[in-house]
Design a protein around this motif. Structure first.
Motif, PDB file in Angstrom:
ATOM      1  N   GLU A   1       8.788   6.256   4.774  1.00  0.00           N
ATOM      2  CA  GLU A   1       8.049   6.221   3.511  1.00  0.00           C
ATOM      3  C   GLU A   1       6.582   5.860   3.793  1.00  0.00           C
ATOM      4  OE1 GLU A   1       9.140   7.163   0.703  1.00  0.00           O
ATOM      5  OE2 GLU A   1      11.284   6.736   0.508  1.00  0.00           O
ATOM      6  N   PRO A   2       5.659   6.407   3.019  1.00  0.00           N
ATOM      7  CA  PRO A   2       4.223   6.192   3.274  1.00  0.00           C
ATOM      8  C   PRO A   2       3.757   4.858   2.698  1.00  0.00           C
ATOM      9  CG  PRO A   2       4.478   7.593   1.370  1.00  0.00           C
ATOM     10  CD  PRO A   2       5.881   7.326   1.889  1.00  0.00           C
ATOM     11  N   ARG A   3       4.399   3.783   3.111  1.00  0.00           N
ATOM     12  CA  ARG A   3       4.115   2.458   2.563  1.00  0.00           C
ATOM     13  C   ARG A   3       3.783   1.483   3.683  1.00  0.00           C
ATOM     14  NH1 ARG A   3       6.595   2.331  -2.560  1.00  0.00           N
ATOM     15  NH2 ARG A   3       5.489   0.359  -2.834  1.00  0.00           N
ATOM     16  N   VAL A   4       3.040   0.462   3.343  1.00  0.00           N
ATOM     17  CA  VAL A   4       2.791  -0.656   4.263  1.00  0.00           C
ATOM     18  C   VAL A   4       3.050  -1.936   3.488  1.00  0.00           C
ATOM     19  CG1 VAL A   4       1.097  -1.890   5.675  1.00  0.00           C
ATOM     20  CG2 VAL A   4       1.064   0.603   5.610  1.00  0.00           C
ATOM     21  N   PHE A   5       3.909  -2.812   4.026  1.00  0.00           N
ATOM     22  CA  PHE A   5       4.303  -4.023   3.303  1.00  0.00           C
ATOM     23  C   PHE A   5       3.828  -5.316   3.965  1.00  0.00           C
ATOM     24  CE2 PHE A   5       8.071  -1.353   1.727  1.00  0.00           C
ATOM     25  CZ  PHE A   5       7.377  -0.992   0.581  1.00  0.00           C
ATOM     26  N   GLY A   6       3.503  -5.271   5.258  1.00  0.00           N
ATOM     27  CA  GLY A   6       3.087  -6.516   5.913  1.00  0.00           C
ATOM     28  C   GLY A   6       4.245  -7.473   6.103  1.00  0.00           C
ATOM     29  N   MET A   7       4.913  -7.840   5.023  1.00  0.00           N
ATOM     30  CA  MET A   7       6.082  -8.701   5.111  1.00  0.00           C
ATOM     31  C   MET A   7       7.317  -7.960   4.602  1.00  0.00           C
ATOM     32  SD  MET A   7       4.459 -12.242   3.636  1.00  0.00           S
ATOM     33  CE  MET A   7       5.721 -13.340   4.246  1.00  0.00           C
TER      34      MET A   7
ATOM     35  N   ALA B   1       0.829  -1.199   0.000  1.00  0.00           N
ATOM     36  CA  ALA B   1       0.000   0.000   0.000  1.00  0.00           C
ATOM     37  C   ALA B   1       0.864   1.250   0.000  1.00  0.00           C
ATOM     38  CB  ALA B   1      -0.906   0.002   1.231  1.00  0.00           C
ATOM     39  N   SER B   2       0.463   2.233  -0.814  1.00  0.00           N
ATOM     40  CA  SER B   2       1.089   3.552  -0.812  1.00  0.00           C
ATOM     41  C   SER B   2       0.067   4.557  -0.300  1.00  0.00           C
ATOM     42  CB  SER B   2       1.514   3.955  -2.226  1.00  0.00           C
ATOM     43  OG  SER B   2       2.595   3.152  -2.657  1.00  0.00           O
TER      44      SER B   2
END
Lengths: 179, 179
Positions: B135-141, A154-155
């Protein structure tokens, strides 16, 4: 219904300190901010771990003005604890929860954790906002915001940066696709 | 010697996207900031994973004006790759690395990752600053900033919040005990 994830995290992405339960590690500034913020929601969703740990506090504050939805794999375990319009237990996917709250006229849903609830909403396309309290802590070990079990990509768009105190930041992000 | 950890992380504390190697996922704003910032250091330390992945780029830019220290469990594997005063491979603990650089007159050491190098310095009392690109990110893994293997409990002091672009923040923290 607007759906907003609210979490306090360490700089290394932990929502708990090591193996501890709960958020006793967060700053006084975050606790105050968190209580103030919750008043703006007419529904809360959280996992059964949170319910089990804070059962008496939650049950002591039940009101139909703020519906509580507890996500659990075993709703039957909580038979008799429901209170119509104020407290319910469900194993529905997050899409079904959102649909039901929308149908019942709810306007703002707060997603309060733990990591299973956070992950389910982060992996869905349902979230409108993510509001993070970024505490100036590093834990190395702890429960991760979005767990560690599924890949998400997600961004988000940053819309607010506020100091809750000297070293604690409140960061508000808009999810892509939200207005 | 001033020791400063530099990392780009997602909102959920990942330094890599899923199982990918490296930081190709970071924003253009961070890449520019990162290169500009590195010029201010006379020594860099990083893990052998980083060296292996960027070997030709690193070897093409060797200079005694910027000493590179590669942390590895197997220095013998890199026999013949050293360049006196410019590139070395060591299995020393971070305290010994810092002592040696200090004795040699180095003033500013950048800790550039990966998670093993980050963790070793975060768990030590050697760090003066932590500089994070959030950074405006979500990766979970993904690989975690401080791994997941040892418990750390550090409280930092926020000294700078800068927008690198609309949604990317540069956050500078002072470690406790540092001036």
């Amino acid at each position: 219904v607007e759906i907003i994830l609210i979490a306090a995290i360490s700089l290394d992405g932990c929502i708990t300190r090591h193996g501890e339960h709960g958020t006793a590690w967060t700053s006084a500034a975050d606790e105050e901010h968190f209580r103030r913020q919750l008043a703006g929601f007419d529904a809360h969703v959280f996992g059964s771990g949170t319910y089990d740990a804070e059962r008496s506090r939650i049950r002591g504050a039940l009101t139909t003005a703020r519906r509580r939805v507890v996500m659990t794999r075993s709703p039957a375990r909580y038979a008799g604890e429901e209170l119509a319009g104020a407290l319910e237990f469900t194993d529905e996917p997050v899409e079904a929860i959102a649909d039901r709250l929308r149908a019942d006229g709810h306007r703002r849903l707060a997603v309060l954790g733990g990591n299973v609830a956070y992950r389910a909403f982060l992996a869905s396309r349902l979230l409108d906002e993510v509001v993070l309290t970024l505490e100036p802590r590093v834990f190395g070990m702890g429960t991760r915001l979005a767990g560690d079990a599924i890949a998400i990509d997600a961004s988000l768009r940053l819309t607010e940066v506020t100091h809750l105190d000297e070293s604690t930041l409140l960061l508000r992000y808009r999810m892509p696709g939200s207005a």
